[in-house]
Design a protein around this motif. Structure first.
Motif, short mmCIF file in Angstrom:
data_model
loop_
_atom_site.label_atom_id
_atom_site.label_comp_id
_atom_site.label_asym_id
_atom_site.label_seq_id
_atom_site.Cartn_x
_atom_site.Cartn_y
_atom_site.Cartn_z
N MET A 100 -36.92 -35.11 -44.53
CA MET A 100 -36.88 -36.56 -44.42
C MET A 100 -35.44 -37.03 -44.60
N LEU A 101 -34.96 -37.87 -43.70
CA LEU A 101 -33.61 -38.42 -43.79
C LEU A 101 -33.60 -39.54 -44.83
N VAL A 102 -32.74 -39.37 -45.85
CA VAL A 102 -32.64 -40.36 -46.91
C VAL A 102 -31.51 -41.35 -46.62
N ASN A 103 -30.32 -40.81 -46.35
CA ASN A 103 -29.16 -41.64 -46.05
C ASN A 103 -28.31 -40.97 -44.99
N CYS A 104 -27.60 -41.78 -44.24
CA CYS A 104 -26.64 -41.28 -43.27
C CYS A 104 -25.54 -42.33 -43.15
N VAL A 105 -24.39 -42.05 -43.78
CA VAL A 105 -23.33 -43.04 -43.90
C VAL A 105 -22.01 -42.43 -43.46
N ALA A 106 -21.21 -43.23 -42.76
CA ALA A 106 -19.87 -42.81 -42.33
C ALA A 106 -18.83 -43.45 -43.25
N TYR A 107 -17.78 -42.66 -43.59
CA TYR A 107 -16.70 -43.13 -44.46
C TYR A 107 -15.36 -42.83 -43.79
N GLN A 108 -14.41 -43.71 -44.05
CA GLN A 108 -13.06 -43.51 -43.53
C GLN A 108 -12.06 -44.13 -44.50
N ASP A 109 -11.04 -43.35 -44.82
CA ASP A 109 -9.98 -43.81 -45.72
C ASP A 109 -10.54 -44.30 -47.05
N LYS A 141 -13.42 -45.63 -47.70
CA LYS A 141 -14.30 -46.80 -47.65
C LYS A 141 -15.49 -46.52 -46.74
N LYS A 142 -16.58 -47.18 -47.07
CA LYS A 142 -17.78 -47.06 -46.26
C LYS A 142 -17.62 -47.84 -44.97
N LEU A 143 -17.83 -47.13 -43.85
CA LEU A 143 -17.77 -47.80 -42.56
C LEU A 143 -19.10 -48.44 -42.21
N ALA A 144 -20.15 -47.61 -42.21
CA ALA A 144 -21.46 -48.14 -41.81
C ALA A 144 -22.53 -47.11 -42.08
N GLU A 145 -23.76 -47.59 -42.21
CA GLU A 145 -24.91 -46.70 -42.21
C GLU A 145 -25.29 -46.47 -40.74
N ILE A 146 -25.35 -45.21 -40.37
CA ILE A 146 -25.51 -44.87 -38.96
C ILE A 146 -26.80 -44.10 -38.76
N THR A 147 -27.19 -43.97 -37.50
CA THR A 147 -28.37 -43.19 -37.15
C THR A 147 -27.97 -41.75 -36.86
N LYS A 148 -28.96 -40.92 -36.75
CA LYS A 148 -28.69 -39.50 -36.48
C LYS A 148 -27.99 -39.32 -35.13
N ASP A 149 -28.31 -40.16 -34.17
CA ASP A 149 -27.72 -40.03 -32.84
C ASP A 149 -26.25 -40.43 -32.83
N TRP A 173 -21.65 -38.53 -44.44
CA TRP A 173 -22.46 -37.97 -45.54
C TRP A 173 -23.92 -38.21 -45.22
N VAL A 174 -24.62 -37.10 -44.99
CA VAL A 174 -26.04 -37.15 -44.64
C VAL A 174 -26.82 -36.55 -45.80
N ALA A 175 -27.87 -37.23 -46.24
CA ALA A 175 -28.73 -36.74 -47.33
C ALA A 175 -30.14 -36.55 -46.80
N LEU A 176 -30.67 -35.35 -46.98
CA LEU A 176 -32.04 -35.03 -46.58
C LEU A 176 -32.84 -34.67 -47.82
N ARG A 177 -34.13 -34.91 -47.71
CA ARG A 177 -35.04 -34.50 -48.79
C ARG A 177 -36.18 -33.69 -48.20
N ASP A 178 -36.40 -32.50 -48.79
CA ASP A 178 -37.48 -31.60 -48.36
C ASP A 178 -37.48 -31.45 -46.83
N ALA A 179 -36.32 -31.09 -46.31
CA ALA A 179 -36.18 -30.97 -44.86
C ALA A 179 -36.97 -29.78 -44.33
N ASP A 180 -37.58 -29.95 -43.17
CA ASP A 180 -38.30 -28.84 -42.54
C ASP A 180 -37.36 -28.12 -41.58
N ASN A 201 -15.12 -32.95 -42.06
CA ASN A 201 -15.62 -34.19 -41.48
C ASN A 201 -17.10 -34.45 -41.75
N TYR A 202 -17.70 -33.71 -42.68
CA TYR A 202 -19.10 -34.00 -42.99
C TYR A 202 -19.49 -33.43 -44.35
N VAL A 203 -20.52 -34.05 -44.92
CA VAL A 203 -21.24 -33.53 -46.09
C VAL A 203 -22.72 -33.66 -45.79
#
Length: 321
Positions: free
Chosen positions: A1-10, A12-20, A34-41, A104-106
């Motif tokens: 399950m996707l919990v959070n998906c956020v982009a950061y630059q310099d 600072k938080k840029l935006a909450e983004i979708t997987k696409d 930074w993408v956070a998943l919980r109990d991912a299949d 470029n990712y976590v």
């Protein structure tokens, strides 16, 4: 399950983004996601592997779970396995957090853990100067939060151990005491398995050749190492205390058995003396001393009482009765 998906630059938080949208942000030079998943299949992990080009061995470990805590380096990326330990009633619940880190990712994958890392994300966003270090700082923040959560669990186990130690001298069943102490020792082993492997692994993040993603964060990862080292020492000390408590409990059992043996031996001696005298006069020989003496019976009883009284006095004085 996707919990959070956020982009950061310099920092600072840029935006909450979708997987696409992840690939478009990851391609930017000074941006990380930074993408956070919980109990991912398996399907979700496969999608993330395709998006971030994750190493197949790291993905395989994350998919199977139940990994030993470790930090592996795959080229320019890191794969960290961290165990979470939570108090669940009288038991400890063990979860797992797998963290994939590159420039470029976590990607953090939380499994079988109730408590999330919303507070960690908020902390990072409150510290833009540190968040400018990029994904490496997020790895530090996650490790620091998980390690800090070990301390209250260890305190709870220590409190339980102190209560069990008091019961050793309270007259409670020795078997129950030993079972309770082994239960505490089992909890300490759970914490040991979570902490000890990370001591060596975290040392590689600040000394000598450190991974590129962790460059410039040596003092922060050293702080995590110091916390882990102290926790590991505390766990070892408590394990030694449990071992000593078990030995004391076994010694108490031995002492109790010895006291019972002495008490039984004393009572046996008190019974043996009159039994011996009665046995002599119960042989029914025709020619026996004092056989027809009028005072023979009361004299024999008096001798029995006198001897037993003397023995009882001696046993009581020596502490056998």
């Amino acid at each position: 399950m996707l919990v959070n998906c956020v982009a950061y630059q310099d920092g600072k938080k840029l935006a909450e983004i979708t997987k696409d949208e992840i690939k478009s942000y990851v391609s930017r030079p000074d941006c990380f996601v930074w993408v956070a998943l919980r109990d991912a299949d398996a399907a979700e992990l496969a999608d993330m592997q395709d998006i971030f080009d994750l190493h197949e061995l790291a993905v395989e470990d994350s998919h199977h779970g139940h990994q030993r805590p470790k930090i592996d380096e795959y080229g320019d990326s890191l794969f960290a396995v961290l165990n979470t330990v939570e108090v669940a009633g009288d038991d400890l619940k063990v979860g797992e957090v797998d963290v994939f880190v590159a420039r470029n990712y976590v990607l953090s994958v939380r499994q079988q853990s109730e408590r999330g890392f919303t507070d960690v994300r908020a902390r990072c966003e409150r510290e833009p100067e540190l968040l400018r270090h990029g994904s490496g700082y997020v790895l530090y923040a996650l490790m620091d939060a998980i390690v800090d959560r070990y301390a209250p669990v260890l305190d709870a186990v220590e409190t339980e151990l102190e209560a069990r130690e008091e019961q050793i001298f309270s007259g409670k069943s020795p078997r129950q005491n030993i079972e309770a102490l082994y239960y505490v020792k089992q909890k300490l082993m759970i914490l040991k398995h979570a902490v000890a492997p990370l001591v060596e692994a975290s040392a590689r993040l600040y000394g000598g050749r450190v991974p590129q993603v962790c460059a410039g964060l040596g003092e922060y990862f050293r702080d995590v190492y110091d916390h882990l080292f102290r926790l590991n020492q505390s766990i070892d000390t408590l394990r030694d205390t449990v071992t000593t408590a078990i030995q004391v409990n076994l010694a108490m059992i031995t002492i109790g058995e010895s006291e019972n043996t002495k008490r039984l031996a004393a009572y046996a001696a008190l019974v043996a003396v009159p039994t011996m005298i009665a046995g002599v006069y119960g042989m029914n020989f025709e020619q026996m001393p004092e056989l027809k003496w009028a005072w023979g019976y009361p004299a024999t009883i008096a001798v029995m009482v006198a001897l037993d009284s003397y023995l009882f006095y001696r046993f009581r004085k020596t502490g056998w009765l």
